[in-house]
Design a protein around this motif. Structure first.
Motif, PDB file in Angstrom:
ATOM      1  N   GLU A 100       0.837  -1.207   0.000  1.00 18.22           N
ATOM      2  CA  GLU A 100       0.000   0.000   0.000  1.00 18.22           C
ATOM      3  C   GLU A 100       0.870   1.253   0.000  1.00 18.22           C
ATOM      4  N   ALA A 101       1.991   1.198   0.707  1.00 19.27           N
ATOM      5  CA  ALA A 101       2.924   2.324   0.719  1.00 19.27           C
ATOM      6  C   ALA A 101       3.514   2.546  -0.674  1.00 19.27           C
ATOM      7  N   VAL A 102       3.825   1.441  -1.363  1.00 15.33           N
ATOM      8  CA  VAL A 102       4.323   1.548  -2.738  1.00 15.33           C
ATOM      9  C   VAL A 102       3.282   2.222  -3.619  1.00 15.33           C
ATOM     10  N   ALA A 103       2.024   1.806  -3.492  1.00  8.96           N
ATOM     11  CA  ALA A 103       0.959   2.350  -4.346  1.00  8.96           C
ATOM     12  C   ALA A 103       0.731   3.841  -4.103  1.00  8.96           C
ATOM     13  N   ARG A 104       0.981   4.302  -2.885  1.00  5.46           N
ATOM     14  CA  ARG A 104       0.748   5.717  -2.591  1.00  5.46           C
ATOM     15  C   ARG A 104       1.750   6.636  -3.287  1.00  5.46           C
ATOM     16  N   VAL A 105       3.010   6.202  -3.361  1.00  5.04           N
ATOM     17  CA  VAL A 105       4.042   7.087  -3.924  1.00  5.04           C
ATOM     18  C   VAL A 105       4.567   6.622  -5.276  1.00  5.04           C
ATOM     19  N   GLY A 106       4.207   5.409  -5.649  1.00  5.99           N
ATOM     20  CA  GLY A 106       4.716   4.866  -6.905  1.00  5.99           C
ATOM     21  C   GLY A 106       3.634   4.154  -7.682  1.00  5.99           C
ATOM     22  N   HIS A 107       4.042   3.087  -8.362  1.00  2.60           N
ATOM     23  CA  HIS A 107       3.083   2.284  -9.128  1.00  2.60           C
ATOM     24  C   HIS A 107       3.201   0.825  -8.728  1.00  2.60           C
ATOM     25  N   HIS A 108       2.065   0.163  -8.740  1.00  3.96           N
ATOM     26  CA  HIS A 108       1.927  -1.224  -8.320  1.00  3.96           C
ATOM     27  C   HIS A 108       1.259  -1.972  -9.477  1.00  3.96           C
ATOM     28  N   ALA A 109       2.016  -2.778 -10.230  1.00  5.62           N
ATOM     29  CA  ALA A 109       1.484  -3.470 -11.411  1.00  5.62           C
ATOM     30  C   ALA A 109       1.529  -4.979 -11.185  1.00  5.62           C
ATOM     31  N   ILE A 110       0.385  -5.617 -11.328  1.00  3.44           N
ATOM     32  CA  ILE A 110       0.283  -7.055 -11.096  1.00  3.44           C
ATOM     33  C   ILE A 110      -0.023  -7.778 -12.402  1.00  3.44           C
ATOM     34  N   ALA A 111       0.793  -8.772 -12.713  1.00  9.50           N
ATOM     35  CA  ALA A 111       0.617  -9.572 -13.935  1.00  9.50           C
ATOM     36  C   ALA A 111      -0.175 -10.825 -13.583  1.00  9.50           C
ATOM     37  N   TRP A 112      -1.491 -10.656 -13.464  1.00 16.10           N
ATOM     38  CA  TRP A 112      -2.351 -11.815 -13.182  1.00 16.10           C
ATOM     39  C   TRP A 112      -2.349 -12.764 -14.376  1.00 16.10           C
ATOM     40  N   ALA A 113      -2.561 -14.050 -14.111  1.00 17.76           N
ATOM     41  CA  ALA A 113      -2.697 -15.018 -15.203  1.00 17.76           C
ATOM     42  C   ALA A 113      -3.906 -14.643 -16.055  1.00 17.76           C
ATOM     43  N   LEU A 114      -3.743 -14.730 -17.360  1.00 21.60           N
ATOM     44  CA  LEU A 114      -4.815 -14.349 -18.270  1.00 21.60           C
ATOM     45  C   LEU A 114      -5.833 -15.473 -18.423  1.00 21.60           C
ATOM     46  N   LYS A 115      -7.098 -15.104 -18.478  1.00 23.04           N
ATOM     47  CA  LYS A 115      -8.161 -16.058 -18.799  1.00 23.04           C
ATOM     48  C   LYS A 115      -8.184 -16.266 -20.318  1.00 23.04           C
ATOM     49  N   PRO A 116      -8.815 -17.356 -20.785  1.00 22.81           N
ATOM     50  CA  PRO A 116      -8.793 -17.641 -22.225  1.00 22.81           C
ATOM     51  C   PRO A 116      -9.221 -16.467 -23.101  1.00 22.81           C
ATOM     52  N   HIS A 117     -10.316 -15.788 -22.754  1.00 22.32           N
ATOM     53  CA  HIS A 117     -10.761 -14.678 -23.605  1.00 22.32           C
ATOM     54  C   HIS A 117      -9.792 -13.500 -23.519  1.00 22.32           C
ATOM     55  N   GLU A 118      -9.135 -13.336 -22.368  1.00 20.59           N
ATOM     56  CA  GLU A 118      -8.147 -12.267 -22.236  1.00 20.59           C
ATOM     57  C   GLU A 118      -6.905 -12.568 -23.063  1.00 20.59           C
ATOM     58  N   LEU A 119      -6.557 -13.845 -23.172  1.00 20.77           N
ATOM     59  CA  LEU A 119      -5.395 -14.207 -23.988  1.00 20.77           C
ATOM     60  C   LEU A 119      -5.641 -13.863 -25.451  1.00 20.77           C
ATOM     61  N   THR A 120      -6.855 -14.091 -25.930  1.00 18.26           N
ATOM     62  CA  THR A 120      -7.183 -13.735 -27.308  1.00 18.26           C
ATOM     63  C   THR A 120      -6.977 -12.245 -27.542  1.00 18.26           C
ATOM     64  N   GLU A 121      -7.460 -11.431 -26.623  1.00 15.95           N
ATOM     65  CA  GLU A 121      -7.288  -9.977 -26.748  1.00 15.95           C
ATOM     66  C   GLU A 121      -5.815  -9.592 -26.665  1.00 15.95           C
ATOM     67  N   TRP A 122      -5.071 -10.260 -25.787  1.00 16.64           N
ATOM     68  CA  TRP A 122      -3.645  -9.972 -25.625  1.00 16.64           C
ATOM     69  C   TRP A 122      -2.889 -10.285 -26.916  1.00 16.64           C
ATOM     70  N   VAL A 123      -3.207 -11.431 -27.525  1.00 26.08           N
ATOM     71  CA  VAL A 123      -2.553 -11.818 -28.780  1.00 26.08           C
ATOM     72  C   VAL A 123      -2.880 -10.806 -29.879  1.00 26.08           C
ATOM     73  N   GLU A 124      -4.146 -10.391 -29.970  1.00 25.75           N
ATOM     74  CA  GLU A 124      -4.528  -9.411 -30.993  1.00 25.75           C
ATOM     75  C   GLU A 124      -3.767  -8.098 -30.820  1.00 25.75           C
ATOM     76  N   ARG A 125      -3.654  -7.623 -29.575  1.00 24.45           N
ATOM     77  CA  ARG A 125      -2.916  -6.377 -29.331  1.00 24.45           C
ATOM     78  C   ARG A 125      -1.445  -6.528 -29.702  1.00 24.45           C
ATOM     79  N   ARG A 126      -0.883  -7.663 -29.379  1.00 20.84           N
ATOM     80  CA  ARG A 126       0.544  -7.874 -29.663  1.00 20.84           C
ATOM     81  C   ARG A 126       0.787  -7.994 -31.165  1.00 20.84           C
ATOM     82  N   LEU A 127      -0.130  -8.626 -31.866  1.00 25.07           N
ATOM     83  CA  LEU A 127      -0.010  -8.696 -33.325  1.00 25.07           C
ATOM     84  C   LEU A 127      -0.038  -7.291 -33.933  1.00 25.07           C
TER      85      LEU A 127
END
Length: 352
Positions: A128-155
């Motif tokens: 929480e202290a990190v989030a207040r003064v900086g950025h906190h980015a979490i790479a959650w595992a992608l669900k199947p439909h999210e992977l499709t969107e991720w692949v399209e963006r990367r293409l």
């Protein structure tokens, strides 16, 4: 606030560097690329001095990190200090160190914290202290439909155009593995002539680009197709691959099947373990066939054999470990994974 790694990457060029960044999660490619983006932003700001602090386990020397925060830079006015924390759990001492840094961040230090894991239980006052003064980015595992969107963006980011059927074909092929997806898209960028990619072209490109890849080789071995696995292994060798480069994925698959076999042997919930091991529905039949071929003890033995192959490949075999030829040792391991006969030959060799 919590960001996605992609959101963080997009924001970095348009805002000043924050004092601290926390990037963690079970998707190593997303963590790596977001961390690389922070490093690149730091270099663009003239920060060339970088220190790395490994905080793995309870023996981490957090006092050394505190001393580094207070040390004067010898070469630059600002420094990037990285804390690599695989478990993403700093413990009580580490949490206090990070929280105190956030409360009074030195002007000459940018702190980058990375981790290979994350869950809702990981968070606390330090994050929480990190989030207040900086950025906190979490790479959650992608669900199947999210992977499709991720692949399209990367293409699109690679300048490639593909229809939905072609994208779905690529998604099916990589089965949730973002590292594999990224590699395939990089290959497509080299193979494509700038024309839109339909399903037929995608199948052709994927087949041409990875006809002997490690993913298909492992599928063949788990499916019991020993001869096919060995042909692909010979193809990889002919293309200049080295045994150590293949062992990481092989060991990971053996660890996964060994875990599944242990649950299966105890009569546990195999469906739940498939989910825990992130085995997609389309891949479960392959693992079920493998579980029918060998019991838990044999899969554990094969995992141990993979360790021997890796040591031989790296030139560090233990006394009595033969053959000295890593390729031959790997062939025998794959054959043992694939066939009962191969397991018998492996046991006979081990027994002298």
């Amino acid at each position: 606030m919590e960001l996605t790694p992609e959101r963080l990457i997009a924001q970095l060029p348009n805002e000043p560097l924050r004092p601290v960044y926390l990037i963690a999660g079970p998707e190593p490619l997303r963590v790596l690329e977001a961390a690389d983006a922070v490093r690149a932003r730091a270099r663009a700001d003239g920060i060339d001095e970088r220190e790395v602090f490994d905080a793995d386990g309870r023996d981490a020397d957090w006092n050394r990190l505190v001393q580094s925060f207070g040390a004067m830079s010898l070469f630059a006015s600002r420094r990037l200090i990285e804390v690599r924390m695989p478990s993403a759990k700093p413990g009580k001492e580490g949490a206090e160190v990070i929280s105190e840094f956030c409360a009074q961040a030195p002007q000459d230090v940018v702190l980058l914290i990375t981790g290979d894991d994350w869950s809702r239980q990981h968070g606390g006052k330090w994050s929480e202290a990190v989030a207040r003064v900086g950025h906190h980015a979490i790479a959650w595992a992608l669900k199947p439909h999210e992977l499709t969107e991720w692949v399209e963006r990367r293409l699109r980011a690679r300048g490639l155009r593909a229809d939905r059927d072609a994208v779905e074909r690529l998604v099916e092929r990589v089965e949730g593995n973002l590292l594999a997806a990224g590699q395939e898209i990089d290959k497509l960028a080299l193979l494509s002539d700038g024309q839109p990619i339909d399903l037929a072209r995608m199948e052709s490109y994927v087949a041409d680009a990875a006809r002997f890849d490690i993913f298909r080789l492992l599928d063949a071995a788990l499916n019991g197709q020993g001869a096919h696995a060995l042909r692909m292994l010979h193809g990889l060798r002919a293309e200049g691959e080295a045994v150590p480069a293949l062992m990481g994925m092989l060991v990971m698959e053996l660890q996964r099947i060994a875990a599944l076999a242990r649950v299966n042997a105890k009569g546990g919930n195999l469906a739940s373990e498939f989910k825990a091991q992130r085995v997609w529905d389309s891949k479960q039949a392959v693992y079920r066939r493998a579980l029918q071929r060998h019991d838990a003890a044999r899969w554990e033995a094969l995992l141990a054999e993979a360790g021997k192959v890796d040591r031989i490949a790296k030139g560090r075999p233990r006394i009595g470990e033969e053959p000295a030829d890593a390729w031959l040792a790997l062939e025998r391991l794959l054959l043992a994974m694939s066939e009962q006969r191969g397991m018998q030959l492996l046991a006979k060799r081990a027994g002298g």
